[in-house]
Each structure stands twice: as C-alpha cells, then as structure tokens.
Design an enzyme around this catalytic site. Structure first.
Site, PDB file in Angstrom:
ATOM      1  N   ASP A  48     132.064 -45.388 -34.673  1.00 14.28           N
ATOM      2  CA  ASP A  48     131.234 -45.842 -33.555  1.00 14.28           C
ATOM      3  C   ASP A  48     130.628 -47.221 -33.779  1.00 14.28           C
ATOM      4  O   ASP A  48     130.545 -48.033 -32.858  1.00 14.28           O
ATOM      5  CB  ASP A  48     130.117 -44.833 -33.287  1.00 14.28           C
ATOM      6  N   SER A  76     140.052 -42.536 -36.768  1.00 17.65           N
ATOM      7  CA  SER A  76     138.723 -42.555 -37.390  1.00 17.65           C
ATOM      8  C   SER A  76     138.800 -43.124 -38.801  1.00 17.65           C
ATOM      9  O   SER A  76     138.383 -42.498 -39.775  1.00 17.65           O
ATOM     10  CB  SER A  76     138.122 -41.144 -37.404  1.00 17.65           C
ATOM     11  N   TYR A 133     144.797 -36.674 -35.212  1.00 16.73           N
ATOM     12  CA  TYR A 133     143.422 -37.014 -35.584  1.00 16.73           C
ATOM     13  C   TYR A 133     143.454 -37.595 -36.996  1.00 16.73           C
ATOM     14  O   TYR A 133     143.571 -36.863 -37.974  1.00 16.73           O
ATOM     15  CB  TYR A 133     142.565 -35.748 -35.496  1.00 16.73           C
ATOM     16  N   SER A 141     130.494 -39.194 -32.220  1.00 17.86           N
ATOM     17  CA  SER A 141     129.303 -38.347 -32.120  1.00 17.86           C
ATOM     18  C   SER A 141     128.154 -39.040 -31.407  1.00 17.86           C
ATOM     19  O   SER A 141     127.369 -38.399 -30.706  1.00 17.86           O
ATOM     20  CB  SER A 141     128.863 -37.893 -33.514  1.00 17.86           C
ATOM     21  N   GLY A 152     137.349 -44.114 -33.662  1.00 17.97           N
ATOM     22  CA  GLY A 152     136.401 -43.086 -34.058  1.00 17.97           C
ATOM     23  C   GLY A 152     135.300 -43.521 -34.997  1.00 17.97           C
ATOM     24  O   GLY A 152     134.596 -42.673 -35.550  1.00 17.97           O
ATOM     25  N   LYS A 191     143.492 -40.300 -32.418  1.00 18.67           N
ATOM     26  CA  LYS A 191     142.057 -40.491 -32.642  1.00 18.67           C
ATOM     27  C   LYS A 191     141.954 -41.149 -34.013  1.00 18.67           C
ATOM     28  O   LYS A 191     142.157 -40.500 -35.040  1.00 18.67           O
ATOM     29  CB  LYS A 191     141.304 -39.158 -32.618  1.00 18.67           C
TER      30      LYS A 191
END
Length: 308
Positions: free
Chosen positions: A200, A174, A142, A217, A198, A172
């Site tokens: 969006d 982000s 992550y 999210s 990650g 992941k």
C-alpha cells in the site's frame, strides 16, 4: 466464460471479524459491506487472504466467510475475490470448487510455503490443479514472497501461463520488486492481464508503471483517501497524488515502528469504522492499548489535502 467487468481500482483485503472468544463473527459482515461502499467508496473485496487470517482458519470457516461476503455483497459490491490457497492441494481444490458454486467473482491462490515449489514448472503445476476445479472462474496468482519465501519471478511465471491455466486473469503482486512488476506489464499488454499491487505504501510507484489497481488492508479504513490519490494521478496531478501517498506513508511508517501487523490492523479498523473486528487468532496477539492510543492520535493528527 461470460464477459466480466475488468478489475481495477481499489480492492479491500478484508479482515475476518471475530468474537471475543475467537470465533468468526459473520453477524457484522453486512455492516462491513455497507461501510466499505458508503464510507470508503471501495466496491471490490479480497476475502480470506493474509489480512483475513485465511490460513489460520479451518476449511468450514473459510467457506462460511466466502458465502457471507458473496451474499451480503450481492448488488452492492462489484467483485468478491475469494482466496482459496492452502498448503494442502486437496483443501485448496475443495475451496476452489466451493467458491465457484457460490458465485464468487474470481479466486486467488498463494504459493505453498512449507514444502515450496522451487521453479516455475512446479508452481504452475500446483496452481493449475487448483484452477481446473473452477474452470469458469477467473484465476489470480497471489504473489507475496516476503511471507511465502517463494521468490520465483512473476515475469517468468507468466510466460505461456494461459496454455496451462486458461482462466488466468492476473496477479496480486505483494512484493517490492518493481522491476519484475514493470517487466510483467511491459511484456503482457496484449494479454490484458490485470496487475493489482499489494504494498500500500508504494502504490503510486506501481501506478506509474502501469498497475491496474491495488489489493490492500489499508483500503478498509483509508480507501477514500487512496481513491482521491487515484483520481489525482489520473488527472494527472502528480503533486497532489504524491501528497496523499506521502501522508498514507507517514501513518504507516509510524505504526510499523510501533509494530504493525494483522492484529494492529484489526484494532485500527475497529476504531475508524466503529465495527468490532475482535481479536486475532493465535499465534497473533491482540494489539495493546498503547498502540491503539498512539495510532489513533497519529491518524487524527494528519491534515489531508481535501481538508478532512
């Protein structure tokens, strides 16, 4: 390891529902699962991550949430990924063993962010010690440098990582360094690692360079709209895909200017889904009524291409 379905498409970074007095609220997880599947067409979840306030929960709470998501997701969700990262290596290892024992689809680990790894070797050593506690469970790194401050490039990290972590499945990602992501995808096609984006509001850009899907999210409450963007991209109908991305970005830009974080995400999810997500845990504070009113009005005002 038994054959597994490739993780692609949308993965909801789950919110941790809480009671008004700040205790985790397991009683709404079943309703939450049904909402994601039926209303948002999202069938993968990432539990106990940033959106889920995972690092503000104690070990027992994290285990209880993981168990409930695996239980309620059985025969409904495709994959339940459990984030088991922690500042303490023994705690992270304990959570990894637990995730394996309850049948999690995969585990993920964030980089330690108080005493930080300063190079690739230090980071891999930590990740390997966690992954080895769940030797039959797919493992994801992550990568979220804006929160961890760990800016080791993923491209560098991936070089030879399977030798150290045989269960390594992907990342992941982000971060906003799309050059790093692009180099990862370009150099690791034959390995078939999975790269899940990650950020969006920039998903379409990541899809264009080959990301497999996304963890975020907003897929809790804008999953159906984002799925329509994915469908448009796949056709390809880039004009329509951009329209969805721009409208999602319009909403996020609006709420970011108001002050947008986990607490506000809980508020948006509550008014969109009708499922009470409750307050965040301190030091985060509950979203204001003014924020809720403005965010709801903005979301209601958006005219989507599908007419909804």
């Amino acid at each position: 390891m038994t054959p597994r379905k490739k993780l692609q498409g949308l993965v909801a970074a789950t919110i941790t529902p809480m009671t008004p007095d700040g205790q985790i609220n397991l009683s709404v997880i079943a309703q939450y699962v049904d909402y994601l599947v039926r209303q948002q067409n999202v069938k993968n979840v990432f539990v106990n991550g940033t959106t889920g306030e995972g690092l503000s929960l104690n070990t027992q709470e994290r285990k209880q949430l993981a168990e409930e998501w695996v239980c309620q997701g059985k025969d409904k969700l495709d994959q339940v990924i459990i984030h088991v990262g922690a500042l303490s290596l023994p705690e992270s290892q304990e959570l990894a063993r637990h995730a394996a024992a309850i049948g999690a689809s995969a585990i993920a680990v964030i980089a330690p962010f108080f005493f930080k790894p300063t190079n690739k070797d230090e980071l891999i050593a930590f990740l390997q010690k966690v992954a080895s506690e769940a030797p039959a469970v797919p493992f994801y790194y992550y990568h979220i440098p804006p929160l961890t401050g760990v800016k080791i490039r993923v491209e560098e990290l991936l070089d030879g990582i399977k030798e150290w972590i045989p269960t390594f499945q992907g990342v992941k990602f982000s971060g906003t360094d799309l050059l790093d992501l692009a180099q990862c995808i370009n150099k690791n096609e034959r390995e078939q690692f999975e790269f899940l984006y990650g950020v969006d509001e920039q998903l379409l850009s990541a899809l264009a360079i080959g990301a497999n899907g996304a963890v975020g999210s907003t897929y809790n409450y804008l999953g159906r709209k984002t799925n329509l963007m994915l469908q448009a991209f796949a056709k390809p109908d880039l004009v329509l895909a951009r329209k969805y991305q721009f409208l999602i970005g319009e909403f996020l830009n609006f709420v970011i200017q108001l002050g947008f974080g986990v607490a506000q995400t809980k508020a948006v999810m509550t008014f969109v889904s009708g499922i009470p997500m409750g307050p965040p845990r301190l030091p985060l504070v509950v979203a204001s009524e003014e924020f809720i009113a403005k965010a709801k009005a903005k979301l209601d005002s958006i005219v989507w291409p599908d007419g909804d």
